[in-house]
Design an enzyme around this catalytic site. Sequence first.
Site, PDB file in Angstrom:
ATOM      1  CG  ASP A   1     -41.395 -68.991   2.848  1.00 54.57           C
ATOM      2  OD1 ASP A   1     -40.488 -69.383   2.551  1.00 54.57           O
ATOM      3  OD2 ASP A   1     -41.206 -67.855   2.534  1.00 54.57           O
TER       4      ASP A   1
ATOM      5  CG  HIS B   1     -39.775 -62.201  -0.791  1.00 53.85           C
ATOM      6  ND1 HIS B   1     -40.030 -63.323  -1.500  1.00 53.85           N
ATOM      7  CD2 HIS B   1     -38.113 -62.492  -0.287  1.00 53.85           C
ATOM      8  CE1 HIS B   1     -39.249 -64.347  -0.684  1.00 53.85           C
ATOM      9  NE2 HIS B   1     -38.066 -64.132  -0.181  1.00 53.85           N
ATOM     10  CG  ASP B   2     -35.642 -63.476  -3.278  1.00 56.71           C
ATOM     11  OD1 ASP B   2     -35.945 -62.456  -1.683  1.00 56.71           O
ATOM     12  OD2 ASP B   2     -36.193 -64.515  -2.786  1.00 56.71           O
TER      13      ASP B   2
ATOM     14  CD  GLU C   1     -36.135 -69.417  -2.589  1.00 57.97           C
ATOM     15  OE1 GLU C   1     -35.872 -68.418  -4.061  1.00 57.97           O
ATOM     16  OE2 GLU C   1     -35.240 -69.766  -2.262  1.00 57.97           O
TER      17      GLU C   1
ATOM     18  CG  ASP D   1     -35.828 -69.945   1.863  1.00 59.16           C
ATOM     19  OD1 ASP D   1     -36.582 -69.053   1.068  1.00 59.16           O
ATOM     20  OD2 ASP D   1     -34.811 -70.123   2.630  1.00 59.16           O
TER      21      ASP D   1
HETATM   22  C1  GLC Z   1     -34.852 -67.089  -0.677  1.00 60.02           C
HETATM   23  C2  GLC Z   1     -35.406 -66.300   0.054  1.00 60.02           C
HETATM   24  C3  GLC Z   1     -34.699 -65.229   0.554  1.00 60.02           C
HETATM   25  C4  GLC Z   1     -33.340 -65.325   1.245  1.00 60.02           C
HETATM   26  C5  GLC Z   1     -32.589 -66.584   1.268  1.00 60.02           C
HETATM   27  C6  GLC Z   1     -31.976 -66.923   1.984  1.00 60.02           C
HETATM   28  O1  GLC Z   1     -34.250 -67.220  -1.386  1.00 60.02           O
HETATM   29  O2  GLC Z   1     -36.943 -66.301  -1.198  1.00 60.02           O
HETATM   30  O3  GLC Z   1     -35.563 -63.575   0.393  1.00 60.02           O
HETATM   31  O4  GLC Z   1     -33.185 -64.542   1.399  1.00 60.02           O
HETATM   32  O5  GLC Z   1     -33.984 -67.863  -0.187  1.00 60.02           O
HETATM   33  O6  GLC Z   1     -33.289 -67.676   3.301  1.00 60.02           O
END
Ligand code: GLC
Length: 409
Positions: free
Chosen positions: A95, A301-302, A248, A186
């Site tokens: 990640d 995980h979100d 993402e 991320d």
């Molecule tokens: C992404 C991650 C999340 C995190 C955010 C800030 O969305 O998946 O878990 O809180 O980034 O890094």
Amino acid sequence: MWWEDAAVYQIYPRSFQDSDGDGIGDLRGIAHRLDYLVWLGVDAFWLSPIYPSPLADFGYDVSDHTAIDPVFGTMEDFDALLAEAHAKGLRVLLDLVPSHTSIEHSWFREHPDRYIWSPVDGPPNNWRSVFGGSAWSRDDVSGGWYLHTFYAEQPDLNWRNPEVVAAMQDVVRFWLGRGVDGFRVDALTGIVKDAELRDDPPAAGDFPLPLPREFGELEHVYSSNRPEAVEAVGALREAAGDALLVGEVFLGTAEYPRWLEHLDLVFAFELLFAPWSAEALRAAIEPAEALKRVAWVLGNHDFDRLATRVGEENVRAAADLLLTLPGTAFIYQGDEIGLPDGPGHDPPYDRAGRDRFRHPMQWDASPTGGFTTGEPWLVPIDPEERNVEAQRADPDSLLNHYRRLIHPE
Ligand code: GLC
């Protein structure tokens, strides 16, 4: 490319397998479970952050991008895991968190110019944090106001500073040098911000993905999704060579083409949030499929667990869909045994309420589900009724259904 038809398994390292009895998953634990991934038939796994972190955002607040948090083990453990995974034919994705750091990262004090500061004594605009409130906070040490798209403990990096670009390229090269096969990148959407820090306008109400209420009141056209981001992603690509970069990008499908200029894949978030009806699913799939380079995903995980969102009665159909769509599919650990949302923790670890989606993997029917010999950091949900061991032994289980879909015999 190896990933074009791949099934990628997301490991949430704190909750996968503990090896030393401290109740928190670790790298050696993951290494012990590699044969499970081989048996399941996935091509690769993605590790949510394993870097040192003060845990304001459970690893996504990184205080050193090129080290391993001692709770997960050592760099030797990491190298061993990588070598073992490769020997078993599994690729490994890390990640990469390029848009912000932990406020405890040494850069924040030693290189404050790597962050974004208000030119005035207070917030210079109306930008909001994803997790609520203003995106600006006062730094008690310097008295200045810094920007944070997420928690106040996660100051945003200034990608207009060439030093940041070079430093993040070094991070990419560091891990590629150790042998990783790519990165899930991320929170890319807000990697670059408007140079003039203009106010975000009120939301038009047609954003295609769910947003936290307060954050969703604005249209994030200046704080995020900037055209200049293409260049930033290009810099990551330059360092990454042909390693896999999955972005993402938390936007609707229509916005993806520009992001795909330098990324291999972006997650198809409209599918993840589509209501469980044929019509809604088709509407989410068709435009994404047309892009050819989306990563299909139904959980991470979100967000609420897949089984909780679609209901127990639909988990097999969801697996059919995820694993027969053309292209790359991501599976979130536990979805293959139908793990639902758990009770979370009191008091919450994650202030944004995401503990419920992060409960430990359930390997067997013992009270801790075989996850740890100690006190698990988050309780297992229902290992007696739901676990890998039992489902492996049952040809009709959801787990075996996933396995058949991943590699039909
Ligand atoms: C992404 C991650 C999340 C995190 C955010 C800030 O969305 O998946 O878990 O809180 O980034 O890094």
